[in-house]
Motif scaffolding. Structure first.
Motif: not given
Length: 511
Positions: A112, A115-116, A119, A123, A136, A140, A170, A174
């Protein structure tokens, strides 16, 4: 919000000027026809994603709230490591996995973190109840807590355990994205020294969290089972709910569908900016620096099966390492924050590789022949390697912040950090392959010395490409000419206009 300016530009919103005590002041109000995240328009030059302040005091308060929220998220990231030893014991003793498998599981659960940017886009394009940040952070916290509860009560297989750890990772990722975006925006237009100071603050908070986690992580296992530790750790992410409440954020008042329609253009702008040699080349070096083979979880097996270290002492090793990590952050801030990047990368890598080879002394038990207890040797080794390791890591963080073009600071920083994390995953996976190839298992550590030798010498290979790192501070300015600074949001925040070939930057309420 009233800001003293030497020259006022042309505003798209409402701008009024007045002479007060001989000074020209410009009063800025909300951009009325702007659709999207509420912004302020400073003479048409700068947009900010943060709420409009009614007074300097409120703006100062918002600044401290943002710094506290960002630091707490990083602290939470550090203290979440309290589950580290419990996870290792759970897989090793409970599920009977071998070193290579444990290394693979550990690295895959960090996916995860690659894949920043995704996110950030999510958002921006999918506000919840009119907000892009608070919900978010709230989610989280909830997801992170549930994942560890499930890990504590229901997990009995490698797959289900990895799935729970993946969701928990993840959740923290986030929250980390939002926290880093706040700090990167505060670094916008500042010197390398200022950016280094902000990075030192938040990563210092992460180091403090790691210190707390290291100490209690080993100590708790004396009277708690690994599953009970998981249940305890499940309470930590719940603090993100409180953070979501206090973070200042203006409500999204635009058309979310219109924002989502612009995502394609934003992605193209991001790719165009990333392809610039002054950004792509350092990112390639950062990836290579992290993608060299790593010993992974094999050391855990060596400590517990060969040296017979207890969970408490393993926690002590982690504690010493975390304390020295914090010391490394402070040393970098005090002595190296203004030093060019190339010399830091060169010498820290050389010293780290040389010190890493000293681990062979422990593997061959030579320290005991010299009258040095293995416990003492491990503590000293952990201290020195942690200091040098973070002196190597801090330039990566600062360089990443300095490479971000104006108008897409948050997204580009997240992308660079994702590349950094992806390199770490690749390095661990390559290390797992080497571990298997050398026949290193839980019951056969005969070739462990060769694994340590290969992994340490391989860290020198990226130095062949040190020329990819800029010689001077790469204060990159000017992102894509259009689309990148979509009002507020993670992608953007500040696209300065060019007037008469001259760039004008206005600082709003800088504390």
């Amino acid at each position: 919000l009233t800001i003293a300016m030497g020259k006022s530009g042309t505003s798209q919103g409402m701008v009024k000027t007045a002479e007060v005590e001989g000074q020209t002041h410009t009063k800025i109000s909300l951009n009325e026809h702007h659709q999207g995240y509420q912004t302020i328009d400073l003479g048409g030059d700068v947009k900010s994603a943060y709420p409009v302040s009614d007074s300097f005091r409120e703006d100062k308060r918002n600044f401290y709230l943002l710094c506290f929220a960002s630091s707490w998220v990083m602290f939470l990231e550090g203290i979440n490591g309290m589950s580290g030893l419990a996870v290792n014991y759970f897989y090793k003793d409970g599920l009977k996995v071998d070193p290579a498998t444990l290394s693979t599981i550990g690295s895959l659960t960090t996916l995860p973190w690659t894949c920043k940017p995704l996110y950030g886009f999510m958002s921006d394009g999918y506000p919840i109840m009119g907000y892009r940040r608070k919900p978010y952070l709230f989610l989280a916290g909830v997801v992170g807590s549930i994942s560890w509860v499930l890990m504590s009560l229901y997990v009995n297989s490698i797959f289900s355990g990895a799935a729970c750890m993946l969701f928990g990772s993840a959740a923290i990722a986030v929250a980390n994205v939002i926290a880093e975006a706040m700090i990167v925006e505060r670094s916008r237009g500042e010197t390398q020294e200022y950016a280094s100071r902000l990075q030192s603050i938040i990563w210092g908070a992460q180091a403090v969290g790691s210190i707390v986690a290291a100490w209690f992580g080993g100590y708790l296992l004396k009277f708690m089972t690994d599953r009970q530790v998981f249940l305890l750790v499940s309470t930590f992410p719940l603090s993100l709910i409180a953070i979501a409440y206090i973070v200042p954020e203006a409500k999204f008042v635009g058309d979310a569908n219109s924002e989502r329609a612009q995502m394609g253009q934003k992605l193209r702008d991001l790719w165009a900016a990333f392809r610039r040699p002054e950004i792509f080349r350092p990112c390639l070096f950062i990836f290579m620096l992290n993608a060299t083979p790593a010993t992974g979880a094999t050391w855990f097996y060596f400590y517990t099966d060969v040296l017979k270290f207890s969970s408490t002492f393993l926690g002590t090793i982690g504690l010493v390492g975390s304390c020295c990590t914090l010391l490394g952050v402070f040393l970098f801030d005090a002595t190296l924050k203004s030093t060019a990047f190339r010399p830091i990368f060169l010498w820290s890598t050389l010293v780290s590789a040389a010190l890493g080879l000293s681990q062979l002394i422990l593997v061959f038990r030579l320290n005991e022949q010299w009258g040095i207890p293995s416990e003492l040797f491990c503590l000293g080794e952990s201290a020195v390697l942690s200091i040098v390791g973070w002196i190597t890591t801090m330039p990566i963080l600062v360089l990443a912040a300095r490479l971000c073009p104006e108008g897409m600071e948050g997204t580009m920083y997240a992308l660079i950090m994702s590349i950094n994390n992806l390199g770490g995953i690749v390095g661990t996976q390559v290390g797992a392959v080497v571990t298997t190839a050398l026949g290193v298992t839980e019951t056969n550590l005969d070739n462990f010395w060769l694994l340590v030798l290969v992994c340490n010498l391989s860290t020198l290979l990226p130095l062949l490409f040190l020329g990819l790192i800029p010689e001077v501070d790469p204060g990159i300015a000017g992102g894509p000419a259009h689309g990148a600074a979509a009002a507020g949001g993670y992608q953007a925040v500040d696209t300065a206009a060019l007037e008469g070939g001259e760039r004008h930057r206005v600082e709003s309420g800088r504390v």
